[in-house]
Write a protein that holds these residues in place. Structure first.
Motif, PDB file in Angstrom:
ATOM      1  N   HIS A   1       0.918  -1.201  -0.005  1.00 46.29           N
ATOM      2  CA  HIS A   1       0.058  -0.094   0.012  1.00 46.29           C
ATOM      3  C   HIS A   1       0.867   1.167  -0.045  1.00 46.29           C
ATOM      4  O   HIS A   1       0.955   1.904   0.860  1.00 46.29           O
ATOM      5  CB  HIS A   1      -1.127   0.038   1.129  1.00 46.29           C
ATOM      6  CG  HIS A   1      -2.088   1.167   0.923  1.00 46.29           C
ATOM      7  ND1 HIS A   1      -2.288   1.853   2.152  1.00 46.29           N
ATOM      8  CD2 HIS A   1      -2.520   1.710   0.039  1.00 46.29           C
ATOM      9  CE1 HIS A   1      -3.077   3.086   1.966  1.00 46.29           C
ATOM     10  NE2 HIS A   1      -3.410   2.871   0.598  1.00 46.29           N
ATOM     11  N   ILE A   2       1.584   1.669  -1.204  1.00 47.88           N
ATOM     12  CA  ILE A   2       2.339   2.733  -1.382  1.00 47.88           C
ATOM     13  C   ILE A   2       1.206   3.875  -1.962  1.00 47.88           C
ATOM     14  O   ILE A   2       0.094   3.331  -2.570  1.00 47.88           O
ATOM     15  CB  ILE A   2       3.390   2.579  -2.251  1.00 47.88           C
ATOM     16  CG1 ILE A   2       2.992   2.050  -3.545  1.00 47.88           C
ATOM     17  CG2 ILE A   2       4.249   1.804  -1.511  1.00 47.88           C
ATOM     18  CD1 ILE A   2       4.228   2.216  -4.616  1.00 47.88           C
ATOM     19  N   GLU A   3       1.364   4.938  -1.892  1.00 52.00           N
ATOM     20  CA  GLU A   3       0.447   6.122  -2.145  1.00 52.00           C
ATOM     21  C   GLU A   3      -0.024   5.915  -3.667  1.00 52.00           C
ATOM     22  O   GLU A   3      -1.237   6.247  -3.936  1.00 52.00           O
ATOM     23  CB  GLU A   3       0.934   7.262  -1.770  1.00 52.00           C
ATOM     24  CG  GLU A   3       1.210   7.846  -0.367  1.00 52.00           C
ATOM     25  CD  GLU A   3       2.395   7.264   0.195  1.00 52.00           C
ATOM     26  OE1 GLU A   3       3.060   6.419  -0.434  1.00 52.00           O
ATOM     27  OE2 GLU A   3       2.710   7.668   1.223  1.00 52.00           O
ATOM     28  N   ASP A   4       0.817   5.568  -4.531  1.00 52.83           N
ATOM     29  CA  ASP A   4       0.372   5.523  -6.122  1.00 52.83           C
ATOM     30  C   ASP A   4      -0.644   4.371  -6.310  1.00 52.83           C
ATOM     31  O   ASP A   4      -1.475   4.759  -7.483  1.00 52.83           O
ATOM     32  CB  ASP A   4       1.482   4.946  -6.911  1.00 52.83           C
ATOM     33  CG  ASP A   4       2.671   6.232  -7.034  1.00 52.83           C
ATOM     34  OD1 ASP A   4       2.319   7.166  -6.611  1.00 52.83           O
ATOM     35  OD2 ASP A   4       3.854   5.801  -7.490  1.00 52.83           O
ATOM     36  N   THR A   5      -0.865   3.479  -5.587  1.00 48.58           N
ATOM     37  CA  THR A   5      -2.141   2.709  -5.737  1.00 48.58           C
ATOM     38  C   THR A   5      -3.353   3.287  -5.208  1.00 48.58           C
ATOM     39  O   THR A   5      -4.359   2.663  -5.835  1.00 48.58           O
ATOM     40  CB  THR A   5      -1.913   1.371  -4.693  1.00 48.58           C
ATOM     41  OG1 THR A   5      -1.760   1.631  -3.425  1.00 48.58           O
ATOM     42  CG2 THR A   5      -0.598   0.676  -5.090  1.00 48.58           C
ATOM     43  N   ASP A   6      -3.233   4.328  -4.680  1.00 50.14           N
ATOM     44  CA  ASP A   6      -4.535   5.088  -4.597  1.00 50.14           C
ATOM     45  C   ASP A   6      -5.126   5.894  -5.644  1.00 50.14           C
ATOM     46  O   ASP A   6      -6.158   6.348  -5.756  1.00 50.14           O
ATOM     47  CB  ASP A   6      -4.498   6.007  -3.143  1.00 50.14           C
ATOM     48  CG  ASP A   6      -4.359   5.205  -2.037  1.00 50.14           C
ATOM     49  OD1 ASP A   6      -4.810   4.207  -1.985  1.00 50.14           O
ATOM     50  OD2 ASP A   6      -3.623   5.855  -1.010  1.00 50.14           O
TER      51      ASP A   6
END
Length: 357
Positions: A296-301
């Motif tokens: 869950h790094i920010e890019d997956t959001d």
């Protein structure tokens, strides 16, 4: 009675002189880091470090030394291996957790990104340090030099059989096992683990969790391990590193009509690459193929669709490492701990219902 393993045995095994082995094990200059690593690996394999006098462990500071107000900093080893940097979407968040906790405790932090053992000791004032935290992979020669300082060590997402240390991991096995069971439970049968299981201990544990769920569902034979049909060992560190290999693989699968139902990626960087490749090939996610990540790094959001992933408590890993170190400073004889932090599964739009193939 077994024969004692000597430095000469190590030297003979490697084809080097006993003098080289002695210098490598004592941490002296004049031997390359690569040679030191080979010496220590061979010494461990032969059982040299398991002998009573095979390795002189550095003494920890006394209680009075620990309470010395001059020891007001923690050394954080974060060598730039595999993009382990402060700006990393994964490692940087762990470092933030360490920094926040130390700041709350009124303790300073010294970050060392140096990989060279020869330069390591020149950077430090050991008398100002209360302990050491290693973030990610730290080469064995560097860890050994850190251990020679006689300070307690906590390692995050890494362990080394030569170094007595408390270790801290996300619960990679159980989290990947749950995620894979979810995919299977929603109808997916043709799943592929994407990532090199040999890359790190975390990747290996994630692969084992994936494989256990596949065994339990009867998709693969117990104890046989995943076949090539369920395993794509791509290599690299960031999204761009995986694009070409996943593109070649996916194009071949599409041409042969054998595209799997789901790509279970070892981390989010691989999942981001997989999503990019599938969209370029006009393969709909999740209608044609589901994609999941891990970390869950920010890019997956910010992707469309958002990527189903596993939220690793990165800040908590950093804070917990400080707590472990503080405990070790004051309870030096307590058994070493290996701590697993639970993760949260985030079921999002990149994974849908499986289809009959």
């Amino acid at each position: 009675m077994s024969k004692k393993v000597t430095m000469q045995h190590i030297a003979d095994s490697l084809g080097v002189s006993k003098f080289v082995v002695s210098k490598a094990l004592s941490g002296k200059e004049g031997v390359s880091d690569a040679t030191k690593a080979r010496v220590m690996e061979t010494a461990a394999q032969l059982g040299y470090f398991n002998q009573k006098n095979g390795y002189l462990k550095a003494p920890l500071p006394t209680k009075s030394e620990v309470s010395d107000p001059q020891r007001n900093s923690v050394l954080v080893l974060m060598p730039n291996i595999r993009f382990q940097t402060k700006t990393s979407a994964y490692w940087g968040r762990i470092l933030e957790g360490i920094s926040e906790k130390l700041d709350h405790e009124g303790v300073g932090m010294v970050i060392v990104a140096e990989q060279s053992v020869e330069h390591f000791m020149q950077l430090l004032n050991p008398k100002a340090l209360m302990g050491i935290i290693g973030v990610g992979e730290v080469a064995a020669p560097l860890l050994l030099e850190a251990h020679r300082l006689g300070l307690p060590i906590v390692l995050i997402d890494h362990e080394d059989e030569l170094i007595p240390a408390d270790t801290l991991f996300a619960d990679n096995f159980e989290s990947m096992h749950r995620l894979t069971r979810h995919l299977i439970g929603t109808g997916h049968r043709e799943l592929v683990f994407v990532g090199d299981a040999r890359y790190s201990r975390s990747f290996y544990d994630r692969y084992l969790g994936f494989n256990r769920a596949m065994e339990e569902a009867g998709i693969v034979e117990p104890a046989a391990g995943s076949s090539a049909a369920h395993y794509l060992p791509v290599q690299g560190f960031e999204k761009e590193h995986f694009i070409d290999s996943i593109t070649r693989w996916a194009a071949e699968k599409m041409d042969n009509g054998k595209m799997p139902a789901a790509l279970v990626c070892a981390n989010d960087q691989i999942a981001l690459a997989a999503l990019t490749v599938l969209q370029r090939l006009n393969c709909a996610v999740p209608d044609d193929v589901s994609v999941t990540g891990f970390d869950h790094i920010e890019d997956t959001d910010r992707t469309s669709p958002r990527i189903t992933t596993v939220r690793v408590p990165k800040h908590a890993l950093g804070r917990r490492a400080v707590e472990l170190l503080q405990r070790r400073v004051h309870e030096r004889e307590a058994p070493a701990e290996k701590v697993l932090l639970a993760c949260e599964l985030l079921y999002r739009e990149s994974s849908g219902l499986g289809k009959q193939r």
